[in-house]
Design a protein around this motif. Structure first.
Motif, PDB file in Angstrom:
ATOM      1  N   MET B   1     -18.460 -37.601  -6.831  1.00  0.00           N
ATOM      2  CA  MET B   1     -18.973 -37.401  -5.478  1.00  0.00           C
ATOM      3  C   MET B   1     -19.414 -38.706  -4.839  1.00  0.00           C
ATOM      4  O   MET B   1     -19.651 -38.788  -3.655  1.00  0.00           O
ATOM      5  CB  MET B   1     -20.168 -36.438  -5.493  1.00  0.00           C
ATOM      6  CG  MET B   1     -19.835 -35.004  -5.807  1.00  0.00           C
ATOM      7  SD  MET B   1     -18.711 -34.316  -4.573  1.00  0.00           S
ATOM      8  CE  MET B   1     -19.760 -34.320  -3.132  1.00  0.00           C
ATOM      9  N   GLN B   4     -17.396 -40.241  -1.942  1.00  0.00           N
ATOM     10  CA  GLN B   4     -17.260 -39.438  -0.720  1.00  0.00           C
ATOM     11  C   GLN B   4     -17.965 -40.153   0.440  1.00  0.00           C
ATOM     12  O   GLN B   4     -19.027 -40.714   0.253  1.00  0.00           O
ATOM     13  CB  GLN B   4     -17.962 -38.087  -0.917  1.00  0.00           C
ATOM     14  CG  GLN B   4     -17.110 -37.046  -1.586  1.00  0.00           C
ATOM     15  CD  GLN B   4     -16.238 -36.332  -0.607  1.00  0.00           C
ATOM     16  OE1 GLN B   4     -16.553 -36.282   0.563  1.00  0.00           O
ATOM     17  NE2 GLN B   4     -15.128 -35.791  -1.073  1.00  0.00           N
ATOM     18  N   GLU B   6     -20.338 -40.414   3.690  1.00  0.00           N
ATOM     19  CA  GLU B   6     -21.548 -39.687   4.077  1.00  0.00           C
ATOM     20  C   GLU B   6     -21.170 -38.445   4.891  1.00  0.00           C
ATOM     21  O   GLU B   6     -20.483 -38.589   5.907  1.00  0.00           O
ATOM     22  CB  GLU B   6     -22.344 -40.613   4.988  1.00  0.00           C
ATOM     23  CG  GLU B   6     -23.758 -41.050   4.660  1.00  0.00           C
ATOM     24  CD  GLU B   6     -24.448 -40.451   3.486  1.00  0.00           C
ATOM     25  OE1 GLU B   6     -25.306 -39.574   3.705  1.00  0.00           O
ATOM     26  OE2 GLU B   6     -24.179 -40.857   2.352  1.00  0.00           O
ATOM     27  N   PRO B   7     -21.597 -37.247   4.481  1.00  0.00           N
ATOM     28  CA  PRO B   7     -21.152 -36.050   5.218  1.00  0.00           C
ATOM     29  C   PRO B   7     -21.612 -36.020   6.671  1.00  0.00           C
ATOM     30  O   PRO B   7     -20.855 -35.615   7.551  1.00  0.00           O
ATOM     31  CB  PRO B   7     -21.765 -34.897   4.430  1.00  0.00           C
ATOM     32  CG  PRO B   7     -22.731 -35.497   3.485  1.00  0.00           C
ATOM     33  CD  PRO B   7     -22.338 -36.905   3.265  1.00  0.00           C
ATOM     34  N   LEU B   8     -22.835 -36.490   6.906  1.00  0.00           N
ATOM     35  CA  LEU B   8     -23.353 -36.450   8.273  1.00  0.00           C
ATOM     36  C   LEU B   8     -22.528 -37.361   9.184  1.00  0.00           C
ATOM     37  O   LEU B   8     -22.144 -37.002  10.292  1.00  0.00           O
ATOM     38  CB  LEU B   8     -24.821 -36.885   8.278  1.00  0.00           C
ATOM     39  CG  LEU B   8     -25.560 -36.646   9.596  1.00  0.00           C
ATOM     40  CD1 LEU B   8     -25.596 -35.160   9.905  1.00  0.00           C
ATOM     41  CD2 LEU B   8     -26.959 -37.204   9.548  1.00  0.00           C
ATOM     42  N   GLU B   9     -22.236 -38.543   8.648  1.00  0.00           N
ATOM     43  CA  GLU B   9     -21.437 -39.519   9.382  1.00  0.00           C
ATOM     44  C   GLU B   9     -20.053 -38.948   9.681  1.00  0.00           C
ATOM     45  O   GLU B   9     -19.521 -39.091  10.787  1.00  0.00           O
ATOM     46  CB  GLU B   9     -21.313 -40.759   8.502  1.00  0.00           C
ATOM     47  CG  GLU B   9     -20.897 -42.020   9.198  1.00  0.00           C
ATOM     48  CD  GLU B   9     -20.738 -43.123   8.166  1.00  0.00           C
ATOM     49  OE1 GLU B   9     -19.632 -43.652   8.060  1.00  0.00           O
ATOM     50  OE2 GLU B   9     -21.731 -43.404   7.452  1.00  0.00           O
ATOM     51  N   THR B  10     -19.485 -38.293   8.674  1.00  0.00           N
ATOM     52  CA  THR B  10     -18.161 -37.692   8.841  1.00  0.00           C
ATOM     53  C   THR B  10     -18.164 -36.661   9.947  1.00  0.00           C
ATOM     54  O   THR B  10     -17.286 -36.648  10.813  1.00  0.00           O
ATOM     55  CB  THR B  10     -17.726 -37.015   7.521  1.00  0.00           C
ATOM     56  OG1 THR B  10     -17.968 -37.918   6.461  1.00  0.00           O
ATOM     57  CG2 THR B  10     -16.264 -36.642   7.561  1.00  0.00           C
ATOM     58  N   LEU B  11     -19.189 -35.798   9.938  1.00  0.00           N
ATOM     59  CA  LEU B  11     -19.267 -34.749  10.966  1.00  0.00           C
ATOM     60  C   LEU B  11     -19.413 -35.344  12.359  1.00  0.00           C
ATOM     61  O   LEU B  11     -18.796 -34.884  13.313  1.00  0.00           O
ATOM     62  CB  LEU B  11     -20.436 -33.807  10.676  1.00  0.00           C
ATOM     63  CG  LEU B  11     -20.192 -32.743   9.604  1.00  0.00           C
ATOM     64  CD1 LEU B  11     -21.430 -31.898   9.398  1.00  0.00           C
ATOM     65  CD2 LEU B  11     -19.018 -31.853   9.979  1.00  0.00           C
ATOM     66  N   GLU B  13     -18.381 -38.217  13.327  1.00  0.00           N
ATOM     67  CA  GLU B  13     -17.111 -38.838  13.699  1.00  0.00           C
ATOM     68  C   GLU B  13     -16.110 -37.781  14.170  1.00  0.00           C
ATOM     69  O   GLU B  13     -15.399 -37.977  15.161  1.00  0.00           O
ATOM     70  CB  GLU B  13     -16.556 -39.580  12.487  1.00  0.00           C
ATOM     71  CG  GLU B  13     -15.648 -40.705  12.864  1.00  0.00           C
ATOM     72  CD  GLU B  13     -15.248 -41.523  11.647  1.00  0.00           C
ATOM     73  OE1 GLU B  13     -14.271 -42.245  11.737  1.00  0.00           O
ATOM     74  OE2 GLU B  13     -15.916 -41.404  10.596  1.00  0.00           O
ATOM     75  N   ILE B  14     -16.063 -36.661  13.459  1.00  0.00           N
ATOM     76  CA  ILE B  14     -15.168 -35.564  13.827  1.00  0.00           C
ATOM     77  C   ILE B  14     -15.492 -35.078  15.230  1.00  0.00           C
ATOM     78  O   ILE B  14     -14.632 -34.909  16.081  1.00  0.00           O
ATOM     79  CB  ILE B  14     -15.301 -34.394  12.816  1.00  0.00           C
ATOM     80  CG1 ILE B  14     -14.680 -34.785  11.486  1.00  0.00           C
ATOM     81  CG2 ILE B  14     -14.661 -33.131  13.361  1.00  0.00           C
ATOM     82  CD1 ILE B  14     -14.943 -33.800  10.383  1.00  0.00           C
ATOM     83  N   LEU B  17     -14.401 -37.548  17.882  1.00  0.00           N
ATOM     84  CA  LEU B  17     -12.942 -37.559  18.050  1.00  0.00           C
ATOM     85  C   LEU B  17     -12.462 -36.346  18.828  1.00  0.00           C
ATOM     86  O   LEU B  17     -11.595 -36.428  19.685  1.00  0.00           O
ATOM     87  CB  LEU B  17     -12.258 -37.580  16.684  1.00  0.00           C
ATOM     88  CG  LEU B  17     -11.730 -38.931  16.244  1.00  0.00           C
ATOM     89  CD1 LEU B  17     -11.203 -38.852  14.838  1.00  0.00           C
ATOM     90  CD2 LEU B  17     -10.635 -39.407  17.177  1.00  0.00           C
TER      91      LEU B  17
END
Lengths: 98, 212
Positions: B1, B4, B6-11, B13-14, B17
């Motif tokens: 894991m 991976q 950072e989940p918050l950062e990923t969200l 960014e999504i 976009l």
């Protein structure tokens, strides 16, 4: 901790996440538009798109506009489900950390 | 894991976009402010030239002679001023919007921009033709409210593809247009409010919200 399993390996790359995000809110998107939006190289984008295509997460439409080949992409039903599940898992991950 | 992102950062960014690819976010509030100023200047020029007071029904009596025949000279002047205001507003809008797109390194003429223009164009063309029909039938009093009404509908249509704030401006224009249909004879006054004051008000709000 079983939600960790819901994190989809197919979406681990930022570029694939980007592709899915753009396709989810737009109908058919051309290759060049995707490239511009995600700011990646042709080869890089193509290889990630092929990977998603193999998983049947995206649909491909090839056509000619005049003499120029033109490729557009759209998200499939399976892709939509898989991506939503991935997002839910991410959300739970964040909540579990708080 | 560990590898991976950072989940918050990923969200985040999504989310960004999705927003960037489906909405036109380079639209600048400043263009609204300037369009409003031009509109106010335009209506003032017409009012001064014909010694009209905004709140009197002179506007209508100017439009026709006592015999009921349209006053051609008045219409030509009115139309020229309106065209000048429109061209100046569009030019300023394009200027501020491209400037903002460049600043954020966003494409200017992408699919979201095309969608905005297209969604404005259809209701506005319908409105334009409808106004010509009104003129043809000699119903001059309803032309000004009709322009506001169709402009509001065009904005409402477009608000789905750019900042949702545009919806409030759209609803205000529609209400004003409808009100103008009932209270006829104050066309110039309604134009000053609709194209002038409302643009400045909502343009300033959008500027403060997104560009500060």
């Amino acid at each position: 901790m079983n939600w960790v399993n819901h994190l989809n390996k197919a979406f681990e790359s930022r570029i694939r996440l980007g592709i899915m995000s753009v396709l989810l809110v737009n109908d058919w998107v051309e290759f060049t538009e995707l490239k511009e939006m995600l700011q990646v190289t042709d080869g890089n984008l193509a290889s990630h798109l092929t990977a998603l295509e193999k998983l049947a997460y995206v649909q491909v439409r090839k056509q000619f506009i005049g003499k120029k080949p033109n490729t557009s992409y759209a998200v499939s039903e399976i892709g939509k489900e898989a991506f939503n599940e991935h997002l839910n898992a991410l959300e739970k991950l964040i909540k579990a950390r708080e | 894991m560990k590898n991976q992102p950072e989940p918050l950062e990923t969200l985040t960014e999504i989310r960004s976009l999705m927003e960037r690819s489906s909405r036109f976010i380079s639209l600048s509030g400043l263009s609204g402010v300037f369009a409003g100023i031009f509109a106010l200047m335009g209506t003032a020029v017409v009012a001064i030239r014909y010694h009209l007071s905004f709140t009197m029904e002179d506007y209508y009596s100017r439009a026709t002679y006592s015999s009921g025949v349209p006053n051609g000279e008045f219409f030509v002047f009115l139309f020229s001023v309106a065209l000048l205001v429109l061209v100046a507003s569009l030019a300023v809008c394009i200027f501020f919007t491209t400037r903002r797109a460049r600043k954020h390194n966003l494409p200017i003429w992408d699919r979201t921009a095309q969608r905005v223009v297209w969604n404005m164009f259809i209701p506005l063309s319908a409105g334009g033709v409808f106004c010509l029909v009104l003129l043809d039938h000699g119903i001059f009093t309803l032309v000004a409210p009709a322009t506001l009404l169709f402009y509001g509908l065009a904005l409402l249509n477009t608000s789905k593809y750019t900042y949702p704030d545009l919806r409030y401006l759209a609803l205000s224009e529609i209400s004003l247009g409808l009100l103008g249909c009932f209270v006829v004879g104050y066309g110039l006054f309604f134009w000053a409010i609709g194209f002038g004051v409302l643009h400045i008000f909502y343009g300033t709000r959008m500027y403060q919200k997104y560009e500060r």
